[in-house]
Design an enzyme around this catalytic site. Sequence first.
Site, PDB file in Angstrom:
ATOM      1  CG  HIS A  59      28.744  88.595  22.297  1.00 49.08           C
ATOM      2  ND1 HIS A  59      29.118  89.788  22.974  1.00 49.08           N
ATOM      3  CD2 HIS A  59      29.979  88.250  22.007  1.00 49.08           C
ATOM      4  CE1 HIS A  59      30.315  90.216  22.944  1.00 49.08           C
ATOM      5  NE2 HIS A  59      30.952  89.207  22.118  1.00 49.08           N
ATOM      6  CG  HIS A  61      33.798  85.155  19.838  1.00 50.54           C
ATOM      7  ND1 HIS A  61      34.351  86.417  19.031  1.00 50.54           N
ATOM      8  CD2 HIS A  61      33.105  85.739  20.869  1.00 50.54           C
ATOM      9  CE1 HIS A  61      33.989  87.553  19.650  1.00 50.54           C
ATOM     10  NE2 HIS A  61      33.570  87.161  20.887  1.00 50.54           N
ATOM     11  NE  ARG A  63      37.477  82.215  19.000  1.00 51.52           N
ATOM     12  CZ  ARG A  63      37.501  83.475  19.367  1.00 51.52           C
ATOM     13  NH1 ARG A  63      37.373  84.491  18.774  1.00 51.52           N
ATOM     14  NH2 ARG A  63      37.603  83.511  20.580  1.00 51.52           N
ATOM     15  CG  ASN A  93      36.332  88.411  16.712  1.00 46.43           C
ATOM     16  OD1 ASN A  93      35.207  87.563  16.276  1.00 46.43           O
ATOM     17  ND2 ASN A  93      36.797  88.189  17.871  1.00 46.43           N
ATOM     18  CG  ASP A 151      32.865  91.307  20.578  1.00 49.55           C
ATOM     19  OD1 ASP A 151      32.803  92.045  21.580  1.00 49.55           O
ATOM     20  OD2 ASP A 151      33.159  90.301  20.393  1.00 49.55           O
ATOM     21  CG  ASP A 304      32.216  87.430  24.830  1.00 48.28           C
ATOM     22  OD1 ASP A 304      32.565  87.361  23.767  1.00 48.28           O
ATOM     23  OD2 ASP A 304      33.026  88.241  25.408  1.00 48.28           O
ATOM     24  CG  PHE A 322      41.536  89.213  26.740  1.00 47.39           C
ATOM     25  CD1 PHE A 322      41.402  89.580  28.116  1.00 47.39           C
ATOM     26  CD2 PHE A 322      42.228  90.053  25.736  1.00 47.39           C
ATOM     27  CE1 PHE A 322      42.354  90.300  28.820  1.00 47.39           C
ATOM     28  CE2 PHE A 322      43.251  90.981  26.381  1.00 47.39           C
ATOM     29  CZ  PHE A 322      43.093  90.985  27.885  1.00 47.39           C
ATOM     30  N   GLY A 323      39.024  85.301  26.922  1.00 44.47           N
ATOM     31  CA  GLY A 323      37.647  84.751  26.510  1.00 44.47           C
ATOM     32  C   GLY A 323      37.520  83.555  27.184  1.00 44.47           C
TER      33      GLY A 323
END
Length: 427
Positions: A59, A61, A63, A93, A151, A304, A322-323
């Site tokens: 998991h 990201h 980008r 995403n 997600d 994440d 968020f994140g």
Amino acid sequence: MSILIKNAKVIKSDGELIMTDIFIKEGIIQSIGHSSDASVQKVVDAKGRLVTPGLIDVHVHLREPGYEYKETITSGSHAAARGGFTTICAMPNVDPVPDTAEHMKAILDKIKQDACVKVRQYAPITSRLTSDEQTDMAELQKAGAFAYTNDGVGVQSAQTMYLAMQEAARLNASIVAHTEDNSLLFEGVMHEGKKNKELGLPGMSQLTESTQIARDVLLAEATGVHYHVCHVSAKESVRVIREAKKVGIRVTAEVTPHHLLLCEEDIPFDTSLYKMNPPLRGREDQAALLEALKDGTIDLIATDHAPHSDEEKSGSMIGSPFGIVGSETAFSLLYTYLVQPGHLSLQELIEKLTTEPARVFQLTGGHLSVGEPADLACFDLEEETVIKKDGLLSKSSNTPFLNWRVKGRTVFTMVEGEIVYEEDKHE
């Protein structure tokens, strides 16, 4: 090329730590044991430090494409390598979303060109992530997608999720769920508990997460699909997953380092560095997550890793994304604050970051054994360091763990016998 890793400390299946050598040829582990093979072309001295299978993060990201100011495939994969990760799984995403074979192939071509670790790419469950229009999952699988997730966005329609699960089951693929019922959000930015009232911020009920998990596990039972729950945060969610597993539903789950190490009470003031989704919940939730990880209700740890710019994460929780980032700090934080105090054994930690993600998603790697790819990480468990912004390889530094003192820094990371991170070259 043939490589000998000398003086490596490895952990056996019974938890015992032993000193040994690891002989690698053409990217494959040939032997584990003291070696004097004359064909060795390169020697790497581990100096008694811990050598493990390369960590696997299901998991992250990255980008790219669309948000390269936050992270790129290049920077994100190097950040992962610095954290000891040799396989990472990238969320969809991005912009454009890889919801067609053309977009999926474009991302995979970029990954092949720029990534220094192994990257598996998720495809979305629905077009553009936010619609109810199901993607052509068979076409995306053929193009290279390994699993399906929206997600960052919960699938709001039970019908959409049910049909997607049916198709994923037919393809022998996994549905990976960010569980969030938007109708129960009420514009919350942090956990609905004690701290949000103290700070005067709108809260996010655990019901947004747990009720959608309850819906989904019953849909998973009806379809027979492998259903994986992202970043579990609440004790009620743990209860639902535990009961589902007891009756044989094919559900697995992950937990993040930040949900294991922090709770709402640790948030010092209204700062977006502590804003993540799902949010940091109560102390009872935090305890339930650790217990669930230990008893197997939660199968694995995933970071994440969610980079954002300094500008985006410099103010209040209200209005900020968020994140937090996590690739580079996961192992050292978990070793220092869970293993050293005795909450988790070193063997358990390594399994939750290697063997278990490999098992759950049928990925290569996750084992330190002869015949396996030489995807390895070496960690220094003795010297204490401090997590610093200027020491991160990620393009972003949005983490509440800055200035935390840790042990377990990464010394080197190797993918199929090639060193992709070495601390001496990044100091």
